[in-house]
Design a protein around this motif. Structure first.
Motif, PDB file in Angstrom:
ATOM      1  N   VAL A  46      29.212 -13.501  27.190  1.00  0.00           N
ATOM      2  CA  VAL A  46      28.941 -14.938  27.228  1.00  0.00           C
ATOM      3  C   VAL A  46      29.939 -15.694  26.351  1.00  0.00           C
ATOM      4  CG1 VAL A  46      27.171 -14.701  25.432  1.00  0.00           C
ATOM      5  CG2 VAL A  46      27.163 -16.701  26.879  1.00  0.00           C
ATOM      6  N   ASP A  73      33.306  -3.905  28.403  1.00  0.00           N
ATOM      7  CA  ASP A  73      31.941  -4.244  27.997  1.00  0.00           C
ATOM      8  C   ASP A  73      31.491  -5.473  28.775  1.00  0.00           C
ATOM      9  OD1 ASP A  73      29.562  -4.072  26.717  1.00  0.00           O
ATOM     10  OD2 ASP A  73      30.235  -4.968  24.839  1.00  0.00           O
ATOM     11  N   ASP A  75      27.836  -8.268  29.363  1.00  0.00           N
ATOM     12  CA  ASP A  75      26.428  -8.591  29.162  1.00  0.00           C
ATOM     13  C   ASP A  75      25.920  -9.220  30.454  1.00  0.00           C
ATOM     14  OD1 ASP A  75      27.469 -11.114  29.204  1.00  0.00           O
ATOM     15  OD2 ASP A  75      26.940 -11.620  27.147  1.00  0.00           O
ATOM     16  N   THR A  76      24.755  -9.836  30.423  1.00  0.00           N
ATOM     17  CA  THR A  76      24.216 -10.323  31.696  1.00  0.00           C
ATOM     18  C   THR A  76      25.032 -11.478  32.275  1.00  0.00           C
ATOM     19  OG1 THR A  76      22.698 -11.893  30.659  1.00  0.00           O
ATOM     20  CG2 THR A  76      21.866  -9.667  31.055  1.00  0.00           C
ATOM     21  N   TRP A  80      26.443 -11.427  35.853  1.00  0.00           N
ATOM     22  CA  TRP A  80      26.136 -12.484  36.811  1.00  0.00           C
ATOM     23  C   TRP A  80      27.400 -12.955  37.532  1.00  0.00           C
ATOM     24  CZ3 TRP A  80      22.973 -14.785  39.873  1.00  0.00           C
ATOM     25  CH2 TRP A  80      23.307 -16.028  40.403  1.00  0.00           C
ATOM     26  N   ARG A 102      23.435  -1.367  36.190  1.00  0.00           N
ATOM     27  CA  ARG A 102      22.074  -1.714  35.824  1.00  0.00           C
ATOM     28  C   ARG A 102      21.925  -3.231  35.633  1.00  0.00           C
ATOM     29  NH1 ARG A 102      21.449   1.408  31.043  1.00  0.00           N
ATOM     30  NH2 ARG A 102      21.698  -0.540  29.912  1.00  0.00           N
ATOM     31  N   LEU A 103      22.905  -3.816  34.934  1.00  0.00           N
ATOM     32  CA  LEU A 103      22.814  -5.255  34.653  1.00  0.00           C
ATOM     33  C   LEU A 103      22.976  -6.066  35.934  1.00  0.00           C
ATOM     34  CD1 LEU A 103      24.733  -5.556  31.282  1.00  0.00           C
ATOM     35  CD2 LEU A 103      22.294  -5.788  31.672  1.00  0.00           C
ATOM     36  N   ALA A 106      19.916  -6.089  37.774  1.00  0.00           N
ATOM     37  CA  ALA A 106      18.884  -6.928  37.154  1.00  0.00           C
ATOM     38  C   ALA A 106      19.067  -8.405  37.481  1.00  0.00           C
ATOM     39  CB  ALA A 106      18.885  -6.726  35.639  1.00  0.00           C
ATOM     40  N   VAL A 107      20.315  -8.877  37.493  1.00  0.00           N
ATOM     41  CA  VAL A 107      20.520 -10.314  37.712  1.00  0.00           C
ATOM     42  C   VAL A 107      20.599 -10.669  39.190  1.00  0.00           C
ATOM     43  CG1 VAL A 107      21.697 -10.649  35.522  1.00  0.00           C
ATOM     44  CG2 VAL A 107      23.041 -10.183  37.568  1.00  0.00           C
ATOM     45  N   SER A 110      18.415 -13.253  41.486  1.00  0.00           N
ATOM     46  CA  SER A 110      18.429 -14.715  41.411  1.00  0.00           C
ATOM     47  C   SER A 110      19.420 -15.296  42.406  1.00  0.00           C
ATOM     48  CB  SER A 110      18.812 -15.144  39.997  1.00  0.00           C
ATOM     49  OG  SER A 110      19.048 -16.527  39.973  1.00  0.00           O
TER      50      SER A 110
ATOM     51  N   ARG B   4      30.937  -4.029  21.373  1.00  0.00           N
ATOM     52  CA  ARG B   4      29.659  -3.922  20.685  1.00  0.00           C
ATOM     53  C   ARG B   4      29.582  -2.648  19.839  1.00  0.00           C
ATOM     54  NH1 ARG B   4      25.135  -6.010  24.742  1.00  0.00           N
ATOM     55  NH2 ARG B   4      26.864  -6.201  26.162  1.00  0.00           N
ATOM     56  N   LEU B 119      22.673 -22.156  24.826  1.00  0.00           N
ATOM     57  CA  LEU B 119      23.995 -21.985  25.444  1.00  0.00           C
ATOM     58  C   LEU B 119      24.884 -23.184  25.133  1.00  0.00           C
ATOM     59  CD1 LEU B 119      22.862 -20.657  28.903  1.00  0.00           C
ATOM     60  CD2 LEU B 119      24.291 -19.427  27.288  1.00  0.00           C
ATOM     61  N   ILE B 134      23.124 -19.537  34.770  1.00  0.00           N
ATOM     62  CA  ILE B 134      22.587 -18.639  33.736  1.00  0.00           C
ATOM     63  C   ILE B 134      21.123 -18.971  33.480  1.00  0.00           C
ATOM     64  CG2 ILE B 134      22.754 -17.957  31.315  1.00  0.00           C
ATOM     65  CD1 ILE B 134      25.739 -18.499  31.433  1.00  0.00           C
ATOM     66  N   TYR B 137      18.978 -17.505  36.315  1.00  0.00           N
ATOM     67  CA  TYR B 137      18.725 -16.069  36.397  1.00  0.00           C
ATOM     68  C   TYR B 137      17.955 -15.563  35.176  1.00  0.00           C
ATOM     69  CZ  TYR B 137      22.558 -14.208  33.441  1.00  0.00           C
ATOM     70  OH  TYR B 137      23.353 -13.886  32.393  1.00  0.00           O
ATOM     71  N   LYS B 138      18.070 -16.264  34.035  1.00  0.00           N
ATOM     72  CA  LYS B 138      17.253 -15.856  32.881  1.00  0.00           C
ATOM     73  C   LYS B 138      15.779 -16.119  33.178  1.00  0.00           C
ATOM     74  CE  LYS B 138      20.738 -15.025  30.152  1.00  0.00           C
ATOM     75  NZ  LYS B 138      21.131 -14.075  29.175  1.00  0.00           N
ATOM     76  N   LEU B 141      14.790 -13.310  35.243  1.00  0.00           N
ATOM     77  CA  LEU B 141      14.686 -12.070  34.456  1.00  0.00           C
ATOM     78  C   LEU B 141      13.385 -12.013  33.664  1.00  0.00           C
ATOM     79  CD1 LEU B 141      18.116 -11.298  32.726  1.00  0.00           C
ATOM     80  CD2 LEU B 141      16.926  -9.969  34.463  1.00  0.00           C
ATOM     81  N   ASP B 173      21.942 -13.540  25.437  1.00  0.00           N
ATOM     82  CA  ASP B 173      22.070 -12.084  25.499  1.00  0.00           C
ATOM     83  C   ASP B 173      22.031 -11.481  24.097  1.00  0.00           C
ATOM     84  OD1 ASP B 173      23.374 -12.664  28.320  1.00  0.00           O
ATOM     85  OD2 ASP B 173      22.767 -10.564  28.202  1.00  0.00           O
ATOM     86  N   THR B 204      16.882  -2.307  29.877  1.00  0.00           N
ATOM     87  CA  THR B 204      18.021  -2.815  30.639  1.00  0.00           C
ATOM     88  C   THR B 204      19.078  -3.414  29.728  1.00  0.00           C
ATOM     89  OG1 THR B 204      16.317  -3.562  32.165  1.00  0.00           O
ATOM     90  CG2 THR B 204      18.580  -4.111  32.719  1.00  0.00           C
ATOM     91  N   LEU B 205      18.646  -4.230  28.779  1.00  0.00           N
ATOM     92  CA  LEU B 205      19.604  -4.978  27.969  1.00  0.00           C
ATOM     93  C   LEU B 205      19.915  -4.278  26.653  1.00  0.00           C
ATOM     94  CD1 LEU B 205      18.062  -8.535  28.471  1.00  0.00           C
ATOM     95  CD2 LEU B 205      19.748  -7.391  29.889  1.00  0.00           C
TER      96      LEU B 205
END
Lengths: 389, 281
Positions: A46, A73, A75-76, A80, A102-103, A106-107, A110, B4, B119, B134, B137-138, B141, B173, B204-205
């Protein structure tokens, strides 16, 4: 020495990190089979994607394959955007990590489009709708007001029939809040206004050599009009708003409903003591305010006009007729009732959310001050007509 | 090496939260005295304790809403209490999400706009279009229907409001999620669904979850470890089996009281059915 080198290493590391964090990129290549390959690489988070998104939206198709093997790397948000590319270009994906898979899974539920606010109707529809709403709100407001007054009168009737239901403690508490605690601020305000009237009056009257009439001006104006009017405005701002906010919050937290179910009438417990306290206190505060304003005028006269303090006060007795005091004392309870009723009524109308409490509190103060000034004009004409000019 | 992971090395610890020897007091009323707690990365840690034992105050201390009188708090390798590095406490805010007890949604904004607030705050360079996507979709989720995105909080039920609060907590996130009594006030079906959602999102996250709860079912279902607050400090941390083995009156009463036993046997039954189903297969 060792600590030093560790620090340096850490600094370099942080720098590398910083550099890595900045990179989210893509490239378009020929895949050798006549198609085009979109390669997504770097760090898709993000924090890194803000500017890249705009370019990716305008990407020209057709794209035959999307490769994610260089992506280190995500994130969602990264998932997306990748998913949006996959969907819009209908391209197969290669090289995605398990986490990415996986991510994206998940998204992908939508659609990502649609309203984020309830839709606004077009202007032609919206304006009549708005006007109609205002008119109907006035209508229901009027009915609610009658309802409120009726309920209040009924509560008063109940109390008259059964005087032990009267809540003395609540009344005393409200008298303290409306009356006693406002003595300081009302004194300060009145004193200053008294000074201003005397000073400005003196400047004008001096032109006719009639400086001595400053005493008449200050005395009559304070006693008859300004004392009670300024006090009303102050009480509307201090207590009327507090009534609306207190009762409104009690409505939100269902305290008022709880009272009703227990069998306590909110009118008796909340509204009657407040209205009565305001009606009792307003004439006293108005009179007090007038006295302090006169003292303010006398104070200024002593220093600026060479009229001794006590001469000023003795002259007041001669030039201010008693009926000026009666005018103020009659207006006081009426204004007090208006301020308290506006506050309690608006408080009782609160429903829904915290914003409503604010709106209703504002409405209570505005209505109270407006009504007080309108009525004051009527009173002025009325008392002149009946010979108390 | 991913970024990360790199950040993880920078943190150089297996713990997401390290609380050491903090003391909180309101006037003469001491809430915490010499309280220490470590939350491992990637786990769901349940925090239990009697009403008024200071669970919420502990959470507020960790997220910087309440400044402890003594002791130190470190979140994701950044100090929250070091007066020499105030920027640390600010930076780390974009790496956690908090779900307050009542949802604490902004009542004048719709659900999607609520999600967009963090955000907008932290990443102003994101375009409106992407931000709306975003937000939506959040919302999805967190288990809400997408139509709920355009609704105001006052139009939602209690359970939906919690989910909307969760969507906002997940907006950036985060690596770390704080949940304050997420299942309080929900019906059993809604509570179970929320538990399942928490677990699913955590897997998942890859979240670390700090979960305050009174709900024994939640503890049994989804928590990796449980921390017990009593006598102004954390008296024990461990799995429920480890805790039950301890000889502390409050813990015994808590897990072996009628409700504790009911939740435990429900869990056993579920496991037995699982095993039976696998056996058949």
């Amino acid at each position: 020495m060792q600590g030093c080198s560790r620090l340096a290493a850490k600094a370099i590391f942080a720098h590398v990190c910083e550099a890595m964090r900045d990179v989210a990129s893509y490239s378009l290549e020929d895949d050798g089979k006549g198609g085009r390959l979109l390669r997504l690489s770097g760090v898709w988070l993000v924090s890194t994607l803000g500017s890249l998104d705009r370019e990716l939206r305008t990407l020209e198709g057709p794209i035959t394959r999307i490769d994610m093997s260089d992506m280190s790397d995500l994130d969602t948000v990264g998932a997306w955007i990748a998913w949006r590319l996959i969907r819009d270009h209908e391209a197969p994906v290669t090289g995605q990590s398990e986490e990415a898979h996986r991510l994206i899974e998940a998204v992908s539920g939508s659609k990502g489009t649609g309203d984020i606010r309830p839709p606004q109707p077009p202007l032609l529809q919206w304006v009549p709708d708005f006007v109609g709403r205002i008119v109907s709100n006035w209508g229901t407001g009027f009915v609610n007001m009658l309802d409120f007054l009726g309920e209040l009168l009924f509560a008063i009737w109940q109390i008259i029939r059964e005087p032990r239901r009267f809540r003395v403690k609540a009344l005393v508490r409200q008298i303290e809040l409306v009356g006693v605690t406002s003595l300081g601020i009302i004194a300060l305000m009145s004193f200053l206004v008294g000074i201003v009237i005397a000073q400005q009056g003196a400047v004008q009257l001096r032109q006719f050599g009639a400086e001595i009439y400053t005493i008449n001006l200050t005395g009559r104006l304070s006693m008859r009009e300004l004392g009670v009017l300024m006090t009303s405005i102050m009480v509307a701002g201090r207590s009327g708003s507090a009534f609306a906010a207190q009762i409104g919050t009690m409505k939100l937290t269902e305290e008022v409903d709880a009272m009703r179910t227990i069998g306590v009438s909110p009118m008796e417990a909340l509204v009657v003591p407040r209205v009565l306290a305001a009606m009792l206190m307003m004439p006293l505060l108005g009179f007090y305010s007038a006295l302090v304003a006169i003292i303010g005028g006398a104070f200024l006269s002593t220093f600026a006009l060479d009229i001794p303090f006590f001469t000023f006060l003795t002259r007041i007795q001669e030039v201010v007729p008693t009926h000026d005091m009666w005018v103020a004392l009659i207006k006081g309870p009426v204004f007090g009732a208006i301020v308290a009723l506006a506050g309690c009524y608006q408080g009782m109308q609160v429903k829904g959310n915290a914003e409503e409490v604010g709106l209703r509190t504002t409405a209570a103060v505005v209505q109270a001050i407006f009504m007080v000034i309108v009525l004051d004009a009527f009173f002025a004409i009325f008392f002149t007509e009946v010979g108390w000019g | 090496m991913t970024v990360r992971q790199a950040q993880g090395e920078q943190d150089s610890s297996e713990f997401a939260i390290v609380v050491e020897g903090i003391r909180n007091a309101f006037g003469d009323h001491v809430i915490h005295e010499d309280l220490s707690l470590k939350v491992r990365k990637g786990e769901i840690l349940g925090v239990v304790g009697g009403s008024g034992s200071g669970k919420s105050v502990l959470m507020r201390s960790i997220i910087g809403l309440q400044h402890p009188d003594q002791g130190s708090i470190e979140v994701l390798g950044r100090s929250m209490t070091d007066p020499a590095a105030p920027q640390d406490a600010v930076d780390v805010r974009s790496r956690w999400g908090v779900l307050f007890q009542g949802g604490a949604l902004f009542s004048t904004l719709t659900v999607a706009e609520n999600v967009e607030v963090p955000l907008r705050e932290f990443y102003p360079e994101i375009t409106d279009e992407l931000r709306h996507e975003i937000g939506r979709y959040k919302v999805m989720l967190s288990g809400l229907p997408e139509e709920a995105a355009a609704k105001f909080p006052s139009e939602l039920s209690g359970g939906m409001r919690k989910r909307a609060g969760l969507a906002r907590a997940l907006a950036l996130d985060p690596e770390l999620l704080f949940l304050d009594e997420p299942t309080a006030g929900l019906d059993p079906i809604g509570a179970a669904a929320f538990d399942a959602l928490t677990l699913e999102l955590q897997e998942t996250l890859g979240l670390t979850v700090f979960l305050i709860t009174h709900d024994l079912d939640t503890l049994h279902e989804i928590c990796d470890r449980v921390a017990v607050i009593a006598d102004k400090r954390v008296i024990a941390v461990g799995t429920i089996d480890e805790l039950v083995a301890l000889d502390h009156p409050w813990i015994q009463e808590y897990f072996n009281g009628p409700r504790g036993r009911a939740a435990a046997s429900a869990q056993d039954r579920a496991k037995a059915m699982d095993i039976a189903a696998k056996g058949k297969a």
